[in-house]
Design an enzyme around this catalytic site. Sequence first.
Site, mmCIF file in Angstrom:
data_model
loop_
_atom_site.group_PDB
_atom_site.id
_atom_site.type_symbol
_atom_site.label_atom_id
_atom_site.label_comp_id
_atom_site.label_asym_id
_atom_site.label_seq_id
_atom_site.Cartn_x
_atom_site.Cartn_y
_atom_site.Cartn_z
ATOM 1 N N ASP A 52 -24.306 -18.206 113.226
ATOM 2 C CA ASP A 52 -23.695 -19.525 113.066
ATOM 3 C C ASP A 52 -23.426 -20.185 114.420
ATOM 4 O OD1 ASP A 52 -23.807 -19.262 110.355
ATOM 5 O OD2 ASP A 52 -21.694 -18.742 110.090
ATOM 6 N N ASP A 71 -14.977 -27.945 114.094
ATOM 7 C CA ASP A 71 -13.563 -28.264 114.310
ATOM 8 C C ASP A 71 -13.244 -28.695 115.717
ATOM 9 O OD1 ASP A 71 -13.375 -25.786 115.857
ATOM 10 O OD2 ASP A 71 -13.274 -24.739 113.943
ATOM 11 N N THR A 115 -14.134 -22.722 106.899
ATOM 12 C CA THR A 115 -14.328 -21.271 106.795
ATOM 13 C C THR A 115 -14.327 -20.591 108.159
ATOM 14 O OG1 THR A 115 -16.728 -21.622 106.752
ATOM 15 C CG2 THR A 115 -15.606 -21.430 104.631
ATOM 16 N N TYR A 132 -12.230 -21.268 112.197
ATOM 17 C CA TYR A 132 -10.923 -21.148 112.853
ATOM 18 C C TYR A 132 -9.806 -21.606 111.919
ATOM 19 C CZ TYR A 132 -7.835 -21.150 116.998
ATOM 20 O OH TYR A 132 -6.847 -20.889 117.913
ATOM 21 N N ALA A 133 -10.057 -22.679 111.165
ATOM 22 C CA ALA A 133 -9.023 -23.192 110.256
ATOM 23 C C ALA A 133 -8.633 -22.152 109.217
ATOM 24 C CB ALA A 133 -9.510 -24.473 109.571
ATOM 25 N N LEU A 134 -9.614 -21.424 108.702
ATOM 26 C CA LEU A 134 -9.324 -20.377 107.718
ATOM 27 C C LEU A 134 -8.517 -19.251 108.360
ATOM 28 C CD1 LEU A 134 -9.861 -19.253 104.815
ATOM 29 C CD2 LEU A 134 -11.835 -18.067 105.809
ATOM 30 N N GLN A 139 -16.236 -24.957 122.172
ATOM 31 C CA GLN A 139 -16.656 -25.305 123.533
ATOM 32 C C GLN A 139 -15.554 -26.120 124.200
ATOM 33 O OE1 GLN A 139 -19.739 -24.056 124.650
ATOM 34 N NE2 GLN A 139 -19.462 -23.037 122.664
#
Length: 284
Positions: free
Chosen positions: A60, A139, A179, A181-183, A239
């Site tokens: 990914d 994100d 799905t 960092y937010a998860l 990044q």
Amino acid sequence: MKVLIVPNYARADAVESARRLEAWLDDEGVETIWARDKRLFPDAGESADGCCLVVSLGGDGTLLRAARIVGYSGVPVLGISYGHLGFLTAAGPDDLLETVRDALAGELHVSRRATLDVECAFELEDGTTQLTHAFALNDFALSRGGAGDMVEFDVAVSGKHIDRLRGDGFVVSTATGSTGYALAAGGPIVTPEFGGMVCVPIAPHTIMARAFLTAPSDVVEIEMSPERPAMRHFFADGQPIRHEGGTGVRACVRRGPGDLVLLDRGAQSFYDSVSRVFYGQVGK
């Protein structure tokens, strides 16, 4: 007809498959270009202009690099998985040529993924402010710095103040990034068809702060508190967003002006991936 190949240069199998794909495309009369190895050319400017397809060979993370090259242009991206999870990818190495053939023939499912346009304000030593824009598929994240101090900041949505928070940071994600960092920060898994943003505090110093969703037209505004000038970092898809000699003081996140066109095998690919990755079906 031209195809951009974006391999994970750290994986020999991905690079070898990219060479095999290039040879096959050449036999089919399709021109190919390669994204450069970022380890050797860290500042290389790249574009998908004139391409009808971008093929990512890796995990990914490699697909996110392909997405940054494409930006808001609408050039379709096809991911071939050589990583651990391959949540965003359409197929594995064994199906490489067949899947690319189907993509060129227009026979794959098209998933339009919302993107983010991130505007960050940096305060320079002379007191002036400079703006920097960044693209994101997954994100935007505000994170505390290397000193480990918590950060303090205000969050507003389309001019409406939500709260002043203290903690490790804040994530604003697309449905695709829900799905990631937010998860991990406690947010929900959101279907790709959702066009708004997912807002998740990171380790807030209160039990009251919760994740929330915005409308597609909303703008999420994050303002660093001048009363607590702790070290902080801004990131887009992992990044760093920087300005030489500047300190990040504000970020505005809105839906990008164009979606990413992601190719896969069908409308149910997302739920197949959710089941495989997050509900114990890995390897089954």
